[in-house]
Design an enzyme around this catalytic site. Structure first.
Site, short mmCIF file in Angstrom:
data_model
loop_
_atom_site.label_atom_id
_atom_site.label_comp_id
_atom_site.label_asym_id
_atom_site.label_seq_id
_atom_site.Cartn_x
_atom_site.Cartn_y
_atom_site.Cartn_z
N HIS A 25 0.85 -1.20 0.00
CA HIS A 25 0.00 0.00 0.00
C HIS A 25 0.88 1.25 0.00
O HIS A 25 0.62 2.20 -0.75
CB HIS A 25 -0.92 0.00 1.22
CG HIS A 25 -2.27 -0.59 0.98
ND1 HIS A 25 -2.46 -1.95 0.88
CD2 HIS A 25 -3.50 -0.02 0.82
CE1 HIS A 25 -3.74 -2.19 0.67
NE2 HIS A 25 -4.39 -1.04 0.64
N HIS A 64 0.52 -2.67 9.36
CA HIS A 64 1.95 -2.59 9.11
C HIS A 64 2.65 -1.88 10.24
O HIS A 64 2.09 -0.98 10.87
CB HIS A 64 2.25 -1.86 7.79
CG HIS A 64 1.85 -2.60 6.57
ND1 HIS A 64 2.56 -3.68 6.09
CD2 HIS A 64 0.81 -2.43 5.71
CE1 HIS A 64 1.96 -4.14 4.99
NE2 HIS A 64 0.90 -3.40 4.75
#
Length: 419
Positions: A186, A233
């Site tokens: 991402h 993350h």
């Protein structure tokens, strides 16, 4: 050696899931009841961040309004807003972990940032750019996007770092939780697309450079921060994704014109494109356990191959989507109500065609692949996790979506007078 040790300590510091949890708490995110006790068991009694209180003390703080930034003795905390994370229908995760947030604005803002790296954004952004703005620019953006996402997905499955531990992290999204974490694709996409857009469009389009820089910075920052906010993350994953995307962009940006010209003009380009993209997906990496990574990689490569083949067919048939050279540099100053209306109409009609193509190809390819490889398809979810089904389904379906995006839909627009 001393420098290496300092870098290793810094990397371990940035990878600590408690840093992610601290950022979430700063943004008002809280886990379900009893989360503090679970976090204490998972995180031990060590400090949280920068010499903060031990987990036992933090557990007491989470049950008290002052633990989230309110003043002791004040009017009390704002009302909590409870949600459930979005899950992936192909995984076993039920997404039942309920969380609460004290800021709907931040939740929707970072949800928007996350969507800037999801399929919904891609199926709107790339078609709008190709059909309404500049097909030349759109093709090159897709080339860069394919290479960035492909290398990012492969790197994940080579490094094989897990997602941040939960607890202490609250998972606001579990859609990609079966994939590995390092680097954040991402973050890579959210860095590469706006920077490539700036590099490719500046000089071709008339706009202030400062506007492009601010847009790229805000876009990149929103996507990167959203992945930490969602608990998907670590800080290190996001920084690595950001730097990795810049490195790939530096390497591939000079050859994007060569790749695009090859796709358009070389006689055997479709054969080479299809073979190359297929080989990259089959031989690039293997999974120790199933995850969404393999299917997403095949989906990206299939879409890139379909767009490249569609571009070649356009060139052969003389269907010109690029703006005439005498209209350069392009400008947005000519935007009128009529032009805007036609752009929205093209987007609506075109996206409907793409979605219908996706549904039709999905309905056809999954049973066909199951029949060819003699795989039971009474449980579609399990069948789609088999490589023999997943790769053909993703390649063919999204290859046709990419081909429709570049050739079939523009032909439809020409036929109905919307070109």
């Amino acid at each position: 050696m001393a420098l290496c040790r300092r870098l290793a300590r810094l990397a371990a510091h940035l990878q600590d899931p408690r840093k992610v949890a601290a950022f979430q708490r700063l943004c008002g995110v809280e886990g379900p009841s009893g989360w503090a006790d679970a976090e204490q068991r998972a995180g031990g009694r060590g400090p949280v961040v920068n010499g903060g209180p031990p987990a036992a003390e933090r557990a007491g703080e989470q049950g008290h309004p002052a633990g989230n930034g309110t003043v002791p003795g004040g009017a009390g905390p704002p009302q909590r807003w409870r949600r459930r994370p979005r899950r992936n229908s192909l995984t076993e995760e039920d997404g039942s972990q309920e969380f609460s947030t004290r800021s709907r604005f931040l939740y929707y803002l970072f949800s928007l940032g996350t969507e800037l790296g999801n399929e919904l954004f891609y199926i709107l952004f790339f078609p709008f750019c190709i059909w309404n703005l500049d097909a030349w620019l759109g093709r090159r953006l897709i080339i860069i996007w394919v290479w960035v996402m492909y290398l990012g997905q492969c790197t994940k499955d080579v490094i094989r770092w897990p997602r941040p531990a939960s607890p202490p992290v609250v998972k606001l999204e579990v859609f990609y939780n079966s994939e590995y974490s390092m680097p954040s694709t991402h973050a890579m996409s959210g860095t590469a697309i706006p920077l490539a857009l700036l590099l490719l469009s500046y000089g071709r389009w008339q706009y202030p450079l400062m506007f492009g820089l601010i847009l790229a910075f805000c876009w990149c920052s929103l996507v990167c921060c959203s992945r930490i906010y969602m608990g998907m993350h670590s800080i290190l994953d996001v920084i690595a994704g950001f730097l990795y995307a810049i490195l790939i962009l530096v390497v591939f940006h000079p050859v994007v014109d060569l790749i695009d010209n090859f796709n358009l003009t070389y006689k055997y380009a479709p054969l080479i494109i299809i073979s190359l993209h297929l080989a990259l997906g089959i031989f690039s990496f293997t999974l120790d356990t199933w995850s969404t990574s393999r299917g997403d990689t095949a989906q990206i490569l299939g879409c890139g191959a379909g767009v490249a083949c569609g571009s070649h067919v356009n060139y052969i048939m003389g269907l010109k989507l690029d703006p005439p050279p005498d209209t350069l540099p392009l400008s947005l100053s000519s935007l009128t109500v009529t032009v805007f209306g036609k752009a929205i109409l093209r987007l609506l009609i075109g996206v409907v065609v793409l979605l219908l193509t996706k549904v039709a190809m999905k309905k056809a390819t999954i049973p066909l692949a199951c029949k060819i490889f003699r795989i039971p398809h009474d449980d579609v979810r399990k069948a789609r996790q088999r490589m023999e089904v997943e790769l053909p389904y993703r390649y063919i379906t999204y290859g046709m979506v990419g081909f429709s995006l570049m050739f079939i839909v523009p032909c439809l627009f020409h036929f109905i007078g919307l070109s």
